[in-house]
Motif scaffolding. Structure first.
Motif, PDB file in Angstrom:
ATOM      1  N   LEU A   9     -21.391  -8.397  -1.946  1.00  0.00           N
ATOM      2  CA  LEU A   9     -20.294  -8.085  -2.858  1.00  0.00           C
ATOM      3  C   LEU A   9     -19.250  -7.209  -2.179  1.00  0.00           C
ATOM      4  CD1 LEU A   9     -18.968  -8.174  -5.606  1.00  0.00           C
ATOM      5  CD2 LEU A   9     -20.496  -6.328  -6.364  1.00  0.00           C
ATOM      6  N   LYS A  10     -19.697  -6.292  -1.368  1.00  0.00           N
ATOM      7  CA  LYS A  10     -18.786  -5.433  -0.609  1.00  0.00           C
ATOM      8  C   LYS A  10     -17.861  -6.276   0.264  1.00  0.00           C
ATOM      9  CE  LYS A  10     -18.976  -1.901   3.039  1.00  0.00           C
ATOM     10  NZ  LYS A  10     -19.903  -1.092   3.885  1.00  0.00           N
ATOM     11  N   ASP A  11     -18.408  -7.276   0.943  1.00  0.00           N
ATOM     12  CA  ASP A  11     -17.600  -8.153   1.799  1.00  0.00           C
ATOM     13  C   ASP A  11     -16.620  -8.977   0.971  1.00  0.00           C
ATOM     14  OD1 ASP A  11     -19.010  -7.172   3.941  1.00  0.00           O
ATOM     15  OD2 ASP A  11     -20.379  -8.875   4.071  1.00  0.00           O
ATOM     16  N   PHE A  12     -17.068  -9.429  -0.225  1.00  0.00           N
ATOM     17  CA  PHE A  12     -16.183 -10.206  -1.092  1.00  0.00           C
ATOM     18  C   PHE A  12     -14.990  -9.359  -1.535  1.00  0.00           C
ATOM     19  CE2 PHE A  12     -15.005 -11.096  -5.531  1.00  0.00           C
ATOM     20  CZ  PHE A  12     -14.488 -12.366  -5.380  1.00  0.00           C
ATOM     21  N   VAL A  13     -15.264  -8.138  -1.956  1.00  0.00           N
ATOM     22  CA  VAL A  13     -14.186  -7.239  -2.384  1.00  0.00           C
ATOM     23  C   VAL A  13     -13.225  -6.981  -1.234  1.00  0.00           C
ATOM     24  CG1 VAL A  13     -13.670  -4.881  -3.152  1.00  0.00           C
ATOM     25  CG2 VAL A  13     -15.531  -6.161  -4.220  1.00  0.00           C
ATOM     26  N   GLN A  14     -13.769  -6.805  -0.036  1.00  0.00           N
ATOM     27  CA  GLN A  14     -12.917  -6.542   1.123  1.00  0.00           C
ATOM     28  C   GLN A  14     -12.033  -7.736   1.444  1.00  0.00           C
ATOM     29  OE1 GLN A  14     -12.358  -3.754   2.565  1.00  0.00           O
ATOM     30  NE2 GLN A  14     -11.021  -4.564   4.174  1.00  0.00           N
ATOM     31  N   SER A  15     -12.574  -8.947   1.310  1.00  0.00           N
ATOM     32  CA  SER A  15     -11.771 -10.141   1.595  1.00  0.00           C
ATOM     33  C   SER A  15     -10.632 -10.296   0.592  1.00  0.00           C
ATOM     34  CB  SER A  15     -12.661 -11.385   1.589  1.00  0.00           C
ATOM     35  OG  SER A  15     -13.160 -11.658   0.285  1.00  0.00           O
ATOM     36  N   VAL A  16     -10.918 -10.010  -0.692  1.00  0.00           N
ATOM     37  CA  VAL A  16      -9.869 -10.067  -1.712  1.00  0.00           C
ATOM     38  C   VAL A  16      -8.837  -8.978  -1.450  1.00  0.00           C
ATOM     39  CG1 VAL A  16      -9.381  -9.803  -4.177  1.00  0.00           C
ATOM     40  CG2 VAL A  16     -11.377 -11.098  -3.437  1.00  0.00           C
TER      41      VAL A  16
END
Length: 452
Positions: free
Chosen positions: A150-157
Motif C-alpha cells: 500500500l505504501k508503494d501504491f500511495v507513492q506511485s499516485v
C-alpha cells in the motif's frame, strides 16, 4: 519516548509460551538486572534465569536483545519468552516495572515504530488489521501491505499527482493566448487514469469490509422447519434444543465456525410466525433485526409440508433483502415431498445461487453448505486494499479534490487547479504520513492491543 516501556505481548491464556516485550534505552539494563547476566549479543537467543528483585527465581526463559535501530520500534528492544499461562508472565512483567520500566499503553510499541520512521501509517494499520482479520485471504493482503504494498501504491499516485502539479505551475505564468488549445484535454487525460484507479480501490475496499470482519449468516424460516437441527449439524454438536413443539427457540442462538477461509457467525433465529405470546414475539422481532444485519441469509423451507401463510411471510421478508446473498435450503429431503418448490422459487427471481436439497438430520450438511456458500464468500482479493475507515475517508477526500480540480482546468484557471491538486496530495498523505496532531495519533494507537 524517553521512558522504557514493557508489556505482555501475548494474549492471556493457558498457552505454552508468553512473551514480555521491552522497548527503550534501559531495555538491556533491565534485562541484565532480571537475569543477573551482563553479556547479551544482539539477535541471539539466550537461555536465562529470571529473578525477582528479592532474588527469588521466577522462571527459566529465552531472552533476545535487538539493538537500535535494528528493531521493531527503532529503539533497543528486549523480548523475554517465558512459560505460558497468566501468573509467570505477570510476575516477570512486574519485575521489569520494579527495575525501572513503565507499563506500555495500547499500541505504544507500534506508535514508537511509526514516530521513529520504522513504518509508515499504512504499514502500522496493516499490523492491526492482520491481528484482527477473520479472513485468510485478507490476512495475506495485510501481510503484503505490511511489506509496503500500500505504501508503494500511495507513492506511485503521489508521483503522478506531483508531475501534474509541476506541469500546471510551470504554465501559470503564461498568457492565455500562449497556452495550447487542447491543454485541458491533455491534462485531464493524464489525471483520469489516476482518478479511475483511486475510485476502484475505494469501491473494492468498501465492498470487501465483511471479509475483514467475518460474515454473519442468519438461518431463517417458520417454526419446526429444521433451523436448530441444521445449526447443530453444522456445529457437530447439540447446541440448540430440537423439539416438535413450535416456538422452542425464542431468541437468537449464535456460534462461530470457519468456512471457506472466513470466520462465519451462525445465527439460529426464532421461528417467524404470527399470533404468538409476548416473549416469543420479542424473539421474532430480534430475529428479523439480526437478519437485516447479516450479509448472508440461509432461508429454510420444509419439503414435507405444503406452502402456507408462514412460508409466504418468510418469502415477503426475503424480498426486502433481495440485495443480499440468499441461499434457499429445502430441508427434510428424506420425507415425502409436498412442497411445490418451482412455485416457491418463482417468487424469488433475484436468487444468485441454486437451491440446496438436504436433510438436516441425515445429510452431511457442512460440506454441502460450504460448497453452496462458496460463491458468496469471495476469496480473491486485490493486493491494494484499504480496510481502515480512516484510510477510506482519506481516499474519498483525495478523489473529491481531484474531481473539484476538473472544473477550473476546463476554464484554464491553473492556479485554482493547482490548489485542488495540492489538497489531493495532502489527503492522500493521510494514508501513509498524516499531518495530524499527536493527540490524534494517541487516540488511533490506543485502539491497538497491548504489547503491539
Amino acid at each position: 519516548m524517553t521512558d522504557t516501556i514493557a508489556a505482555i505481548a501475548t494474549a492471556p491464556a493457558q498457552g505454552a509460551i508468553a512473551i514480555i516485550k521491552l522497548s527503550g534505552t534501559d531495555s538491556l539494563k533491565i534485562l541484565q538486572t532480571l537475569t543477573h547476566r551482563q553479556h547479551f549479543p544482539p539477535r541471539r537467543a539466550i537461555l536465562v534465569d529470571c529473578f525477582e528483585p528479592s532474588g527469588d527465581l521466577l522462571d527459566q526463559a529465552i531472552a533476545l536483545y535487538f539493538k537500535a535501530p535494528h528493531s521493531y520500534t527503532g529503539e533497543d528492544v528486549v523480548e523475554i519468552q517465558c512459560h505460558g499461562g497468566v501468573v509467570v508472565a505477570r510476575l516477570i512483567l512486574q519485575a521489569c516495572l520494579q527495575a525501572g520500566a513503565k507499563l506500555a499503553m495500547g499500541g505504544e510499541f507500534s506508535k514508537r515504530a511509526f514516530l521513529n520512521n520504522r513504518m509508515d501509517l499504512s504499514q502500522v494499520q496493516a499490523v492491526q488489521q492482520l491481528i484482527e482479520t477473520q479472513n485468510a485471504s485478507m490476512a495475506k493482503v495485510m501481510a503484503k501491505q505490511l511489506k509496503g504494498r500500500l505504501k508503494d501504491f500511495v507513492q506511485s499516485v503521489r508521483e503522478a499527482l506531483l508531475k501534474l502539479l509541476a506541469s500546471a505551475e510551470a504554465l501559470i505564468d503564461y498568457a492565455d493566448e500562449d497556452l495550447p488549445e487542447n491543454l485541458p484535454e491533455v491534462m485531464r487525460a493524464r489525471m483520469q487514469p489516476t482518478l479511475d484507479k483511486l475510485k476502484q480501490v475505494l469501491e473494492t475496499s468498501r465492498a470487501r469490509q465483511a471479509q475483514l470482519e467475518g460474515y454473519t449468516l442468519s438461518i431463517v424460516g417458520k417454526p419446526n422447519v429444521g433451523k436448530s437441527s441444521l445449526l447443530n449439524a453444522l456445529l457437530a454438536q447439540e447446541r440448540a434444543i430440537v423439539s416438535p413443539l413450535a416456538g422452542t427457540t425464542r431468541d437468537t442462538i449464535e456460534e462461530v465456525i470457519y468456512l471457506n477461509g472466513s470466520c462465519v457467525r451462525l445465527v439460529d433465529t426464532a421461528g417467524i410466525r404470527e399470533g404468538v405470546d409476548v416473549i416469543e414475539r420479542l424473539g421474532i422481532e430480534r430475529s428479523k433485526a439480526r437478519m437485516q444485519e447479516s450479509q448472508i441469509i440461509l432461508a429454510l423451507f420444509d419439503l414435507s409440508q405444503e406452502l402456507d401463510k408462514q412460508d409466504i411471510h418468510i418469502l415477503d421478508l426475503l424480498k426486502t433483502q433481495a440485495h443480499k446473498s440468499i441461499l434457499v435450503v429445502f430441508n427434510k429431503s428424506d420425507c415425502a415431498k409436498k412442497l411445490d418448490t418451482h412455485a416457491l422459487l418463482e417468487q424469488l427471481p433475484f436468487l444468485k445461487a441454486p437451491p440446496l436439497f438436504l436433510s438436516a438430520k441425515e445429510s452431511p450438511c457442512l460440506p454441502l453448505i460450504q460448497e453452496a456458500l462458496a460463491p458468496f464468500m469471495q476469496t480473491d482479493l486485490p493486493d491494494v486494499l484499504l480496510p481502515a475507515l480512516t484510510q477510506q475517508e482519506a481516499l474519498q477526500e483525495t478523489i473529491e479534490h481531484l474531481q473539484s480540480a476538473q472544473k477550473p482546468l476546463a476554464s484554464l484557471e491553473l492556479e485554482l487547479f493547482a490548489y485542488h491538486i495540492k489538497d489531493a496530495l495532502q489527503s492522500l498523505g493521510q494514508i501513509s504520513h498524516p499531518y495530524n496532531t499527536e493527540e490524534m495519533l494517541g487516540v488511533m494507537f490506543s485502539q491497538f492491543c497491548l504489547g503491539k
